[in-house]
Each structure stands twice: as C-alpha cells, then as structure tokens.
Design a protein around this motif. Sequence first.
Motif, mmCIF file in Angstrom:
data_model
loop_
_atom_site.group_PDB
_atom_site.id
_atom_site.type_symbol
_atom_site.label_atom_id
_atom_site.label_comp_id
_atom_site.label_asym_id
_atom_site.label_seq_id
_atom_site.Cartn_x
_atom_site.Cartn_y
_atom_site.Cartn_z
ATOM 1 N N ALA A 182 0.826 -1.209 0.000
ATOM 2 C CA ALA A 182 0.000 0.000 0.000
ATOM 3 C C ALA A 182 0.859 1.257 0.000
ATOM 4 C CB ALA A 182 -0.942 -0.012 1.201
ATOM 5 N N ASP A 183 2.060 1.182 0.574
ATOM 6 C CA ASP A 183 2.953 2.335 0.642
ATOM 7 C C ASP A 183 3.971 2.358 -0.488
ATOM 8 O OD1 ASP A 183 1.660 3.075 2.979
ATOM 9 O OD2 ASP A 183 3.057 1.943 4.254
ATOM 10 N N ILE A 184 3.941 1.358 -1.353
ATOM 11 C CA ILE A 184 4.896 1.286 -2.462
ATOM 12 C C ILE A 184 4.134 1.503 -3.765
ATOM 13 C CG2 ILE A 184 6.554 -0.168 -3.669
ATOM 14 C CD1 ILE A 184 7.053 -1.655 -1.103
ATOM 15 N N PRO A 185 4.552 2.457 -4.593
ATOM 16 C CA PRO A 185 3.867 2.653 -5.875
ATOM 17 C C PRO A 185 4.268 1.590 -6.885
ATOM 18 C CG PRO A 185 5.724 4.139 -5.710
ATOM 19 C CD PRO A 185 5.668 3.406 -4.398
ATOM 20 N N GLY A 186 3.604 1.582 -7.999
ATOM 21 C CA GLY A 186 3.954 0.658 -9.076
ATOM 22 C C GLY A 186 2.936 -0.446 -9.257
ATOM 23 N N LYS A 187 3.061 -1.139 -10.377
ATOM 24 C CA LYS A 187 2.157 -2.231 -10.729
ATOM 25 C C LYS A 187 2.614 -3.532 -10.086
ATOM 26 C CE LYS A 187 0.571 -2.023 -14.806
ATOM 27 N NZ LYS A 187 -0.826 -1.675 -14.444
ATOM 28 N N LEU A 188 1.646 -4.346 -9.651
ATOM 29 C CA LEU A 188 1.925 -5.641 -9.034
ATOM 30 C C LEU A 188 1.498 -6.746 -9.991
ATOM 31 C CD1 LEU A 188 0.572 -4.953 -5.411
ATOM 32 C CD2 LEU A 188 2.937 -4.807 -6.214
ATOM 33 N N THR A 189 2.460 -7.539 -10.431
ATOM 34 C CA THR A 189 2.191 -8.660 -11.327
ATOM 35 C C THR A 189 2.378 -9.962 -10.560
ATOM 36 O OG1 THR A 189 2.965 -7.387 -13.238
ATOM 37 C CG2 THR A 189 2.805 -9.770 -13.499
ATOM 38 N N ILE A 190 1.353 -10.798 -10.551
ATOM 39 C CA ILE A 190 1.397 -12.084 -9.842
ATOM 40 C C ILE A 190 1.437 -13.185 -10.885
ATOM 41 C CG2 ILE A 190 0.269 -13.553 -8.140
ATOM 42 C CD1 ILE A 190 -1.163 -11.060 -7.107
ATOM 43 N N GLU A 191 2.507 -13.974 -10.889
ATOM 44 C CA GLU A 191 2.707 -15.022 -11.875
ATOM 45 C C GLU A 191 2.694 -16.384 -11.188
ATOM 46 O OE1 GLU A 191 5.608 -12.484 -14.919
ATOM 47 O OE2 GLU A 191 6.375 -14.218 -13.817
ATOM 48 N N GLY A 192 1.913 -17.325 -11.745
ATOM 49 C CA GLY A 192 1.885 -18.695 -11.259
ATOM 50 C C GLY A 192 2.698 -19.608 -12.153
ATOM 51 N N HIS A 193 3.498 -20.493 -11.545
ATOM 52 C CA HIS A 193 4.381 -21.404 -12.293
ATOM 53 C C HIS A 193 4.212 -22.828 -11.750
ATOM 54 C CE1 HIS A 193 6.718 -18.004 -14.067
ATOM 55 N NE2 HIS A 193 6.407 -17.420 -12.917
ATOM 56 N N THR A 194 4.371 -23.807 -12.634
ATOM 57 C CA THR A 194 4.296 -25.226 -12.259
ATOM 58 C C THR A 194 5.461 -25.973 -12.878
ATOM 59 O OG1 THR A 194 2.955 -25.837 -14.175
ATOM 60 C CG2 THR A 194 1.776 -25.076 -12.211
ATOM 61 N N ASP A 195 5.561 -27.276 -12.559
ATOM 62 C CA ASP A 195 6.550 -28.119 -13.225
ATOM 63 C C ASP A 195 5.932 -28.690 -14.496
ATOM 64 O OD1 ASP A 195 4.791 -30.046 -12.360
ATOM 65 O OD2 ASP A 195 6.039 -30.674 -10.669
ATOM 66 N N GLY A 237 -0.967 -16.813 -15.510
ATOM 67 C CA GLY A 237 -0.708 -18.236 -15.332
ATOM 68 C C GLY A 237 0.215 -18.718 -16.423
ATOM 69 N N LEU A 238 1.432 -19.107 -16.074
ATOM 70 C CA LEU A 238 2.470 -19.446 -17.062
ATOM 71 C C LEU A 238 2.785 -20.935 -17.112
ATOM 72 C CD1 LEU A 238 4.883 -16.447 -16.402
ATOM 73 C CD2 LEU A 238 3.149 -16.661 -18.175
ATOM 74 N N ALA A 239 2.141 -21.747 -16.285
ATOM 75 C CA ALA A 239 2.353 -23.200 -16.291
ATOM 76 C C ALA A 239 3.849 -23.514 -16.179
ATOM 77 C CB ALA A 239 1.722 -23.820 -17.527
ATOM 78 N N ASP A 240 4.386 -24.365 -17.090
ATOM 79 C CA ASP A 240 5.793 -24.762 -17.020
ATOM 80 C C ASP A 240 6.630 -24.089 -18.107
ATOM 81 O OD1 ASP A 240 4.516 -26.045 -19.086
ATOM 82 O OD2 ASP A 240 5.653 -27.907 -18.889
ATOM 83 N N THR A 241 6.180 -22.937 -18.615
ATOM 84 C CA THR A 241 6.879 -22.278 -19.724
ATOM 85 C C THR A 241 8.146 -21.546 -19.287
ATOM 86 O OG1 THR A 241 5.448 -20.336 -19.479
ATOM 87 C CG2 THR A 241 4.753 -22.034 -21.040
ATOM 88 N N ARG A 242 8.264 -21.216 -18.002
ATOM 89 C CA ARG A 242 9.450 -20.490 -17.522
ATOM 90 C C ARG A 242 10.035 -21.181 -16.294
ATOM 91 N NH1 ARG A 242 7.532 -14.125 -17.871
ATOM 92 N NH2 ARG A 242 6.923 -14.164 -20.087
ATOM 93 N N PRO A 243 10.670 -22.324 -16.492
ATOM 94 C CA PRO A 243 11.218 -23.064 -15.343
ATOM 95 C C PRO A 243 12.477 -22.397 -14.797
ATOM 96 C CG PRO A 243 11.772 -24.171 -17.393
ATOM 97 C CD PRO A 243 10.865 -23.040 -17.771
ATOM 98 N N ARG A 244 12.680 -22.529 -13.496
ATOM 99 C CA ARG A 244 13.910 -22.054 -12.860
ATOM 100 C C ARG A 244 15.035 -23.071 -12.999
ATOM 101 N NH1 ARG A 244 12.456 -21.131 -6.855
ATOM 102 N NH2 ARG A 244 14.716 -20.805 -6.762
ATOM 103 N N ALA A 245 14.667 -24.337 -13.023
ATOM 104 C CA ALA A 245 15.646 -25.425 -13.106
ATOM 105 C C ALA A 245 15.079 -26.511 -14.001
ATOM 106 C CB ALA A 245 15.964 -25.965 -11.710
ATOM 107 N N SER A 246 15.899 -27.519 -14.289
ATOM 108 C CA SER A 246 15.433 -28.636 -15.102
ATOM 109 C C SER A 246 14.403 -29.454 -14.314
ATOM 110 C CB SER A 246 16.606 -29.530 -15.504
ATOM 111 O OG SER A 246 17.211 -30.093 -14.347
ATOM 112 N N ASN A 247 13.546 -30.138 -15.016
ATOM 113 C CA ASN A 247 12.511 -30.967 -14.400
ATOM 114 C C ASN A 247 12.918 -32.438 -14.329
ATOM 115 O OD1 ASN A 247 9.998 -29.101 -14.001
ATOM 116 N ND2 ASN A 247 10.718 -28.642 -16.073
ATOM 117 N N ASP A 248 14.227 -32.676 -14.191
ATOM 118 C CA ASP A 248 14.717 -34.052 -14.205
ATOM 119 C C ASP A 248 14.543 -34.742 -12.854
ATOM 120 O OD1 ASP A 248 15.464 -33.563 -16.812
ATOM 121 O OD2 ASP A 248 17.525 -33.015 -16.274
#
Length: 304
Positions: A182-195, A237-248
Amino acid sequence: MDELPEEEKPGIPAWVVTFADLMSLLMCFFVLLLSFSEIDAQKFKQIAGELSQAFGVQREVPALEIPMGTSPVFDQFSPAPPEPSLVNEVRQSTTEQAPELETLRTTTEVQIQQQLERQMQQTTAKVEQVLDEAIRDGRVQLAEDEHRIVIRIEERGSFPSGSADVTWEFEGLLLDMAEVFADIPGKLTIEGHTDNIPIRSDRFKSNWDLSAVRASSVANVLLESGAVEPQRLVVKGLADTRPRASNDTEDSRALNRRVEIIVDLSGPMAEEEARLRELVESHQGQPLAPDLERQTTPAPNLQW
C-alpha cells in the motif's frame, strides 16, 4: 697532259634538308592547333586535384575548417576521419558546449542516479523486513532486478500439493505484505508457475489452470486486505513455460512450482527522475549537493 679530277668536298647529306622541312611543318601545325584550343579551368583543377590525391599530396585546409580548439599537450591535428595507419597520429574532438557545463551536468546525473538507487534500496528493505522470517525459512526469496522487486514464493508451506488453496500461515504473510504494498507505488504482477508433470483433476484440466488459479488466489488475499487497489494487479498463469531449473529430479521440479509477485517500479522511478531533474534545473548556478540531498524527499502523490 690530262687534268686530274676534282676531289669531292664533304657537305650536309641531302636527307637533312627534307627532315628539316618536315619538322618545320609539324611545328607550324601544332602551333595552329594551340591557337585554336581553349583551356577549361574547372576541368584542369579537377584533374590536378585527382592527380595530387593519387600521388599522396596533403590537401590544404581552408580557413572555414579551422578547428574550434586545440590542446596544449597535443599539437598535431588531423581533420580527416581516422583510418588504420602505421604512423601514430593524435586526433582530437571538439564541442561547441563549454567544458564546465558538461562537468556540472555529469555531476547532476550522478546525484540523481544515487538518489534513485537510495530510494530503491529503501523500498527493498521495507519488503525484506516483512519477509525476514519467511526468507530465513527458505519459503520466500527476494531479488532486485533493475527497477523491479521480485518476491518468489515456494510451493512448500504456501499451497498443498496439486491445490490452489492458500494455507493459513501463508495468508497471514500475504496480509502483512499487502500493508507494505500500500505504501509502495507501481504495478503488481502475480505469476503462477508449475513443473512439467501434467495434472488433470475435477478442478484443474491442465497446469495452465493450476498456475492461473494459484496466482488468482494470491491476488484475492491481497484484495481482501483492502490495502491494495485492484487497478494495480495483473494476474498471469504461465504453467511450465518459464522453469527455474530442469525438471529431471523431484528437487528441481519443486523449485519450478512457485508463485512470483513482481513489483514494477519503472513508472514511479521515471516520474521521480523527472521531478529531480526539474528540481535541479530550478537551482542552476547554485550549489546542488546540499539542496538535492535535503529537497529530494519522495513526492507525495507517489506515496513513496
């Protein structure tokens, strides 16, 4: 008594006379051609210039091309564009603006950038103070990317496996974060990620549904607090399109199951930079360092 025959006296050969006549006629012919000819001065200068360039004659610099300034250290000046050469040459560049003005402008830019960085660090410190316990537990990670603050929320402790229902503990953390937002300006983007493991249930037909609903659940909690305006929220909602690590492996797949809250401060930072520049321009000719430090308080309309 018979007379002796007269001896032949040596003289000029007969062909010399014919040759002399021919040379005289040729000379008269060329004299007549020269008297009938006209000299094109412009063409003559063009040919002479091309010959001088071909033989490497240095061109004369007209008075209009005299350099605006020279250096007392380097007394060699070449107005031609730089080209590879075996001979070391010192080339100079001049400007119509006064050097002292460039120095002041550089100092002002440094002051403005330092002030913006200071405000960015203060904003990040506010968010970090609220998330301190969650960061130490490893449930939340905080990163700063240029003019963005990225809050990465791990699935562990936030959502049950395969569910989009926010846990009670995580909901309390989101309510505390809403007060800071509430005290910080700017847009808030909420992204969901899965494996990349496919999911299919009565509620979720794919990972796209799961990632989108999880991001929506976080947005709903922020809105329920009443501290965050709906116009500031963007849900993805980005599903598994932007993984942080491999899904091995299971551990790497757990890293990919997350929700990220991105606080974009690029717009407010641009407005603040414009305000600082306006403040500096209004104090031209005066010492800027103390004034800029004292008067660059955050603008009230930004709620910084």
